[in-house]
Design an enzyme around this catalytic site. Structure first.
Site: not given
Ligand code: PEP
Ligand code: MG
Length: 592
Positions: A188, A500
């Site tokens: 993250h 995404c």
């Molecule tokens: C994903 O898991 O690809 C996503 C977009 O969500 P996050 O990265 O916030 O877990």
């Protein structure tokens, strides 16, 4: 001079002094002995002062980024902090009961908690909530060495870093670079660094031994190289390279004037992923078709508190004003996205635990205000979409639809408007729902593939663990086959499907997704120009054929090198960009 080699995850050059992220927590005993009262009161006063400074800064930040009216809530909190009665009550507990400062605060929180549960008046409840929030902040500042205040122009060095810490650092001045021991492409902190275009290298072993506080570092995010105490000529070479890269990136933004279509005329949609509403400001209007993913949990992670329904309503409404469409993802909390204000269970396997929609279903007091805020904001321009994270099965989709109906019912009773036809969608990021994608598609209006989590669960490899995160390779034939299957099924049912996850923000991968049939790409802000450049410079029908051939290869590595070779032959200019951004430049780092 020393060179450390890690994994390149966000490209670019950063030059600055190393600054360590430290969090030292002291465990305080609940009781003190006589004679220690004055010391406890002094600690308390210092923590209150620190909290005041923190709030002032947060207020300025919010005023600057969201506008004055959003900062009003902080004015109210600052007033509470200045109220002498608060310090008096805490001091009394320390003197009379010989409570430690921590214990005195905890006792006061409990007292307010008791009052809170009996109060029905909405405004009074909000006020009590504010007092609790303040007390928790003071408590935090008693025990922790607060994160250093100004991170501008430094290189942040840490073993690991939580999303809330990254958010905090970035909001207090943009660092030059991040150098981490843990992490991977979809960690993250890395996602945030990428959003802001902050060069990042992960996987530096023993980072806290290899680098000393204050040492000058050159971070080459394209090569995964960190130069510790570089020579003057290395510094000047890298400064020049940093300038050239900046200029090239600026020039690339011209591409936003072009239509969103491939060289052979296939239209595509370019959306943006954001974590903070401020990120939206930097995006030129017209550059994107909308926000494809707003990670709303960052509203909590940045302020370390739960925003009220009203505050959320304001934030969501403003985004809806600015963009032609906005997809709001419900709070994706749990795993490493936590705040002290909310209860979380200790879990052995947090990534497989109570996160995303699972947490929201068992904390409806958090879910309903958010649903209501989203629905109310949808009334204005009817351009808001609602999306749920971590959906695992069809039952959860049915429950989601029920709670949304319930929230709509509440608003109808209160005569508050909302968009009756608001689109409801899900993240596809758990393999079980990916396999049932056609049945999920019948129930919802749209799907968005979260490739960051989907790869971690498909390959059983922790996306945050640099030792295994490389296994989460979206170009692996297993993953590409799944993507092709999902895209086809969604399109067969006439439902929108986007990606995404970070896969859409990587140039070669975006081209692959186009070849697999994807038409909607939701991308990290700093990567928008390059992704647009790639997608508009290739032919869909050429890529489709190349992908079909690539899919017969046995591994992600072979697929990648085959596709790179083909790109070099067919689209040499794009190939050069891909090389640069995919950190695969051959040759040595400057002056090394
Ligand atoms: C994903 O898991 O690809 C996503 C977009 O969500 P996050 O990265 O916030 O877990
Ligand atoms: Mg996810």
């Amino acid at each position: 001079m020393k060179i450390l080699k890690g994994q390149p995850v966000v490209g670019g050059i950063g030059i600055g002094k190393a600054k360590f992220l430290r969090r030292e927590k002291t465990i305080a005993p609940p009781k003190i002995i006589k004679g220690e009262e004055a010391q406890q009161i002094l600690r308390l006063e210092r923590a209150i002062e620190k909290t005041r400074k923190e709030l002032e800064e947060l207020k300025q930040h919010i005023e600057k980024t969201l506008g004055k009216e959003h900062a009003l809530i902080l004015d109210a909190q600052l007033l509470i902090l200045q109220d002498k009665k608060l310090l008096e009550e805490l001091t009394e507990r320390i003197i009379k009961n010989l409570d430690s400062a921590e214990k005195a605060i905890k006792a006061l929180i409990e007292k307010y908690h008791g009052i809170f549960s009996q109060v029905e008046d909405y405004h009074l409840r909000e006020k009590i909530h504010d007092i609790e929030d303040i007390l928790r902040r003071i408590e935090k500042n008693l025990g922790e060495t607060a994160l250093e205040e100004n991170w501008a122009q430094t290189v942040v060095v840490a073993r690991n870093i939580f999303p809330s810490e990254t958010a905090h650092i970035i909001s207090r001045g943009r660092p030059e670079a991040f150098v981490l021991e843990f992490g991977g492409e979809t960690y993250h902190a890395v996602i945030l660094a990428r959003a802001y275009g902050i060069p990042t290298v992960v996987g530096i072993e023993d980072v806290e031994k290899e680098i000393k506080e204050g040492e000058t570092l050159v971070v080459n995010g394209d090569e995964g190289v960190v130069i510790v105490s570089p020579t003057p000529s290395q510094i000047s070479n890298y400064r020049a390279l940093r300038e050239t890269l900046r200029e090239e990136k600026e020039k690339l933004k011209e591409i936003f004037k072009e239509p969103n279509e491939t060289l052979d005329g296939t239209p595509f949609s370019l959306l943006v992923n954001i974590e903070f509403p401020t990120e939206a400001e930097a995006i030129p209007t017209g550059a994107v078709d909308g926000v494809g993913l707003f990670r709303t949990e960052y509203l909590l992670l940045l302020s370390q508190r739960v925003p009220s329904e009203e505050e959320q309503y304001e934030v969501y409404s403003q985004l809806a004003e600015k963009f032609s469409q906005v997809t709001l993802r419900l709070f994706d909390l749990g795993a490493e996205k936590k705040i002290a204000d909310l209860p979380f269970h200790e879990e052995e396997n947090p990534a497989l635990g109570e996160r995303g929609i699972r947490y929201l279903f068992s904390h409806k007091d958090l879910l309903y205000p958010q649903l209501r805020a989203i629905l109310r904001a949808s009334a204005r321009k009817r351009n808001i979409k609602l999306m749920a994270p971590m959906i695992t099965n069809l039952e959860e989709i049915r429950e989601l639809l029920l709670v949304v109906e319930d929230a709509k019912g509440q608003l109808r009773m209160e005569k508050k408007p909302y968009d009756e036809k608001i689109k409801i969608g899900i993240m596809v990021e758990v393999p079980s729902i990916a396999m049932l994608v056609e049945r999920a598609a019948k129930l919802v209006d749209f799907l968005s593939v979260g490739t960051n989590d989907l790869t971690q669960y498909i390959f059983a490899a922790d996306r945050a663990n640099e030792r295994v995160s490389k296994l989460c390779n979206p170009l692996d034939p297993a993953f590409l086959k799944l993507m092709r299957f999902m895209i086809k099924k969604a399109r067969d049912y006439g439902k929108e499907i986007s990606v995404c996850g970070e896969m859409a923000s990587r140039p070669l991968h975006a081209a692959v997704l186009l070849g697999l049939g994807l038409r909607e790409f939701s991308v990290s802000p700093a990567m928008l120009p390059i992704i647009k450049k790639v997608l508009s410079s290739v032919e869909e029908n050429v890529l489709r054929k190349k992908i079909n051939t690539a899919l017969r290869l046995p591994s992600g590595r072979e697929i990648e090198s085959y596709l790179l070779k083909e790109m070099e032959k067919i689209y040499p200019e794009i190939y050069r960009w891909i090389r640069r951004v995919c950190h695969e430049k051959k040759g040595k780092a400057l002056g090394v």
